[in-house]
Design an enzyme around this catalytic site. Structure first.
Site, PDB file in Angstrom:
ATOM      1  N   ARG A  59       0.838  -1.210   0.000  1.00  0.00           N
ATOM      2  CA  ARG A  59       0.000   0.000   0.000  1.00  0.00           C
ATOM      3  C   ARG A  59       0.869   1.256   0.000  1.00  0.00           C
ATOM      4  O   ARG A  59       0.549   2.252  -0.661  1.00  0.00           O
ATOM      5  CB  ARG A  59      -0.908  -0.002   1.224  1.00  0.00           C
ATOM      6  CG  ARG A  59      -1.865   1.196   1.336  1.00  0.00           C
ATOM      7  CD  ARG A  59      -2.836   0.975   2.475  1.00  0.00           C
ATOM      8  NE  ARG A  59      -3.798   2.055   2.594  1.00  0.00           N
ATOM      9  CZ  ARG A  59      -3.703   3.067   3.427  1.00  0.00           C
ATOM     10  NH1 ARG A  59      -2.649   3.165   4.250  1.00  0.00           N
ATOM     11  NH2 ARG A  59      -4.638   3.998   3.481  1.00  0.00           N
ATOM     12  N   HIS A  63       0.572   4.318  -2.688  1.00  0.00           N
ATOM     13  CA  HIS A  63       0.317   5.700  -2.297  1.00  0.00           C
ATOM     14  C   HIS A  63       1.468   6.619  -2.677  1.00  0.00           C
ATOM     15  O   HIS A  63       1.251   7.794  -2.993  1.00  0.00           O
ATOM     16  CB  HIS A  63       0.054   5.774  -0.786  1.00  0.00           C
ATOM     17  CG  HIS A  63      -1.319   5.319  -0.412  1.00  0.00           C
ATOM     18  ND1 HIS A  63      -2.018   5.825   0.659  1.00  0.00           N
ATOM     19  CD2 HIS A  63      -2.142   4.403  -0.975  1.00  0.00           C
ATOM     20  CE1 HIS A  63      -3.200   5.248   0.739  1.00  0.00           C
ATOM     21  NE2 HIS A  63      -3.286   4.373  -0.244  1.00  0.00           N
ATOM     22  N   ASN A  91      -3.386   8.970   4.358  1.00  0.00           N
ATOM     23  CA  ASN A  91      -2.226   8.336   4.982  1.00  0.00           C
ATOM     24  C   ASN A  91      -2.301   8.467   6.501  1.00  0.00           C
ATOM     25  O   ASN A  91      -2.988   7.699   7.152  1.00  0.00           O
ATOM     26  CB  ASN A  91      -0.942   8.941   4.417  1.00  0.00           C
ATOM     27  CG  ASN A  91      -0.785   8.656   2.931  1.00  0.00           C
ATOM     28  OD1 ASN A  91      -1.116   7.580   2.450  1.00  0.00           O
ATOM     29  ND2 ASN A  91      -0.290   9.620   2.185  1.00  0.00           N
ATOM     30  N   HIS A 189      -6.199  -5.651  -2.492  1.00  0.00           N
ATOM     31  CA  HIS A 189      -7.066  -5.625  -1.314  1.00  0.00           C
ATOM     32  C   HIS A 189      -7.390  -7.026  -0.812  1.00  0.00           C
ATOM     33  O   HIS A 189      -8.130  -7.177   0.155  1.00  0.00           O
ATOM     34  CB  HIS A 189      -8.362  -4.866  -1.615  1.00  0.00           C
ATOM     35  CG  HIS A 189      -8.167  -3.395  -1.746  1.00  0.00           C
ATOM     36  ND1 HIS A 189      -9.157  -2.546  -2.194  1.00  0.00           N
ATOM     37  CD2 HIS A 189      -7.093  -2.601  -1.486  1.00  0.00           C
ATOM     38  CE1 HIS A 189      -8.695  -1.307  -2.221  1.00  0.00           C
ATOM     39  NE2 HIS A 189      -7.442  -1.317  -1.797  1.00  0.00           N
TER      40      HIS A 189
END
Length: 326
Positions: A59, A63, A91, A189
């Site tokens: 992740r 990001h 975040n 996910h």
């Protein structure tokens, strides 16, 4: 098992021949021969202590790349005059794995001072995290340089879990990623966790006309409500989490299977069934996990090459949390 090993070898060939000219597989072979081994060792040891580190690092890579490209800017700390990406939404308290990158960087600086960028460390660590959770291996093309700018205000580029299908397709397209990349990447996910506040609007405040999202499996909704009550003290709202699915530390196709049970955790997950094209791709992945894993690797490679800094651009940070002094 033999089929999966064969696919690993195939992916190594594919990734060696389909990379940007500015990045190279084996970039550190002569500059810092043990770079990848050191990073892998740090990630593996961290994973043994806390399996949640692996999805956290994947992740973190996502990001980072969605804001200013894959330049390690998410790793920079805020200063008295600037709020950095890591402290901006979404975040803040939700990101994990920063300390793993710090440890890897310190070890690399001890043997190859000023050679391996933080952005490359993150790219290697994301690959290693996928492998540790059962995913396919791929060769990571390296040569990224580190950015010197990190602004919390720019994290609006990161796709929201409340996006509808058109919004999330456009969000990925803005970064040069295809609709196919998007469907494959959302399969990440299948591992990890989410804080309750990322999806509780689906349970308690879906619209002015209905409290609960009618597209959410009622049984699944009840399970989520047990874990995420409607009224929470702020401290609990920031700490309560749920697993993304039933196998949070294993890369598999269960994410896509769950969509067809209307048990996608986020609105943006379940939205994959809102068009024939994305629904068909999700159905293929639900039926064939290896097909997804191969496409996931290709999409991760595309993700890791977004707006990279190379050559004389950016810098090689001595400390991933701060820019080098001039």
């Amino acid at each position: 098992m033999l089929l999966k090993l064969t696919l690993v070898m195939m992916m190594a060939c594919i990734t060696s021949s389909h990379i940007e000219a500015t990045l190279q597989v084996g970039f550190y072979r002569d500059k810092c021969p043990f770079a990848e081994a050191i990073i892998k060792d740090v990630v593996k040891k961290s994973f043994i202590i806390n399996q949640g580190i692996a999805p956290g690092i994947v992740r973190l890579q996502f990001h980072d790349c969605f804001v200013r490209g894959c330049d390690g800017s998410i790793l920079l700390d805020s200063t008295p005059i600037n709020q950095a990406e890591k402290d901006g939404p979404p975040n803040g308290i939700t990101i994990r794995g920063l300390e793993v990158i710090d440890i890897a960087k310190a070890r690399l600086e001890a043997v190859c001072k000023g050679v391996v960028s933080c952005a490359d460390i993150l790219a290697f660590a994301a690959r290693d995290s996928v492998v540790l959770t059962g995913g396919l291996y791929w060769d990571v093309a390296a040569g990224r340089r580190d950015g010197r700018i990190s602004r919390a205000s720019e994290t609006v580029d990161i796709p929201s879990p409340s996006f509808n299908l058109n919004q999330i397709i456009q969000s990925f397209a803005n970064k040069g990623l295809t609709q196919g990349d998007m469907v494959a990447l959302l399969g990440a996910h299948t591992i990890g966790r989410s804080h309750c506040f990322s999806f509780t609007d689906r349970l308690y405040n879906y619209s002015t006309r209905m409290m609960q999202d009618p597209n959410l499996n009622p049984y699944y909704a009840e399970l989520l409500k047990q874990r995420c009550p409607r009224v929470l003290p702020q401290i609990l709202n920031e700490t309560l989490v749920v697993f993304m699915n039933q196998s949070p530390y294993l890369i598999d196709q269960s994410y896509y299977e769950n969509l067809f049970e209307h048990a996608g955790l986020f609105i943006s997950d379940q939205a994959l069934l809102d068009s024939q094209t994305t629904s068909q791709q999700a159905a293929i992945y639900a039926a064939n996990g290896l097909a997804w894993e191969v496409d996931f690797v290709k999409a991760m490679i595309n993700l890791s090459q977004i707006q990279v800094l190379t050559g004389n651009q950016g810098e090689i940070r001595a400390n991933c949390r701060v820019i080098n002094p001039y």
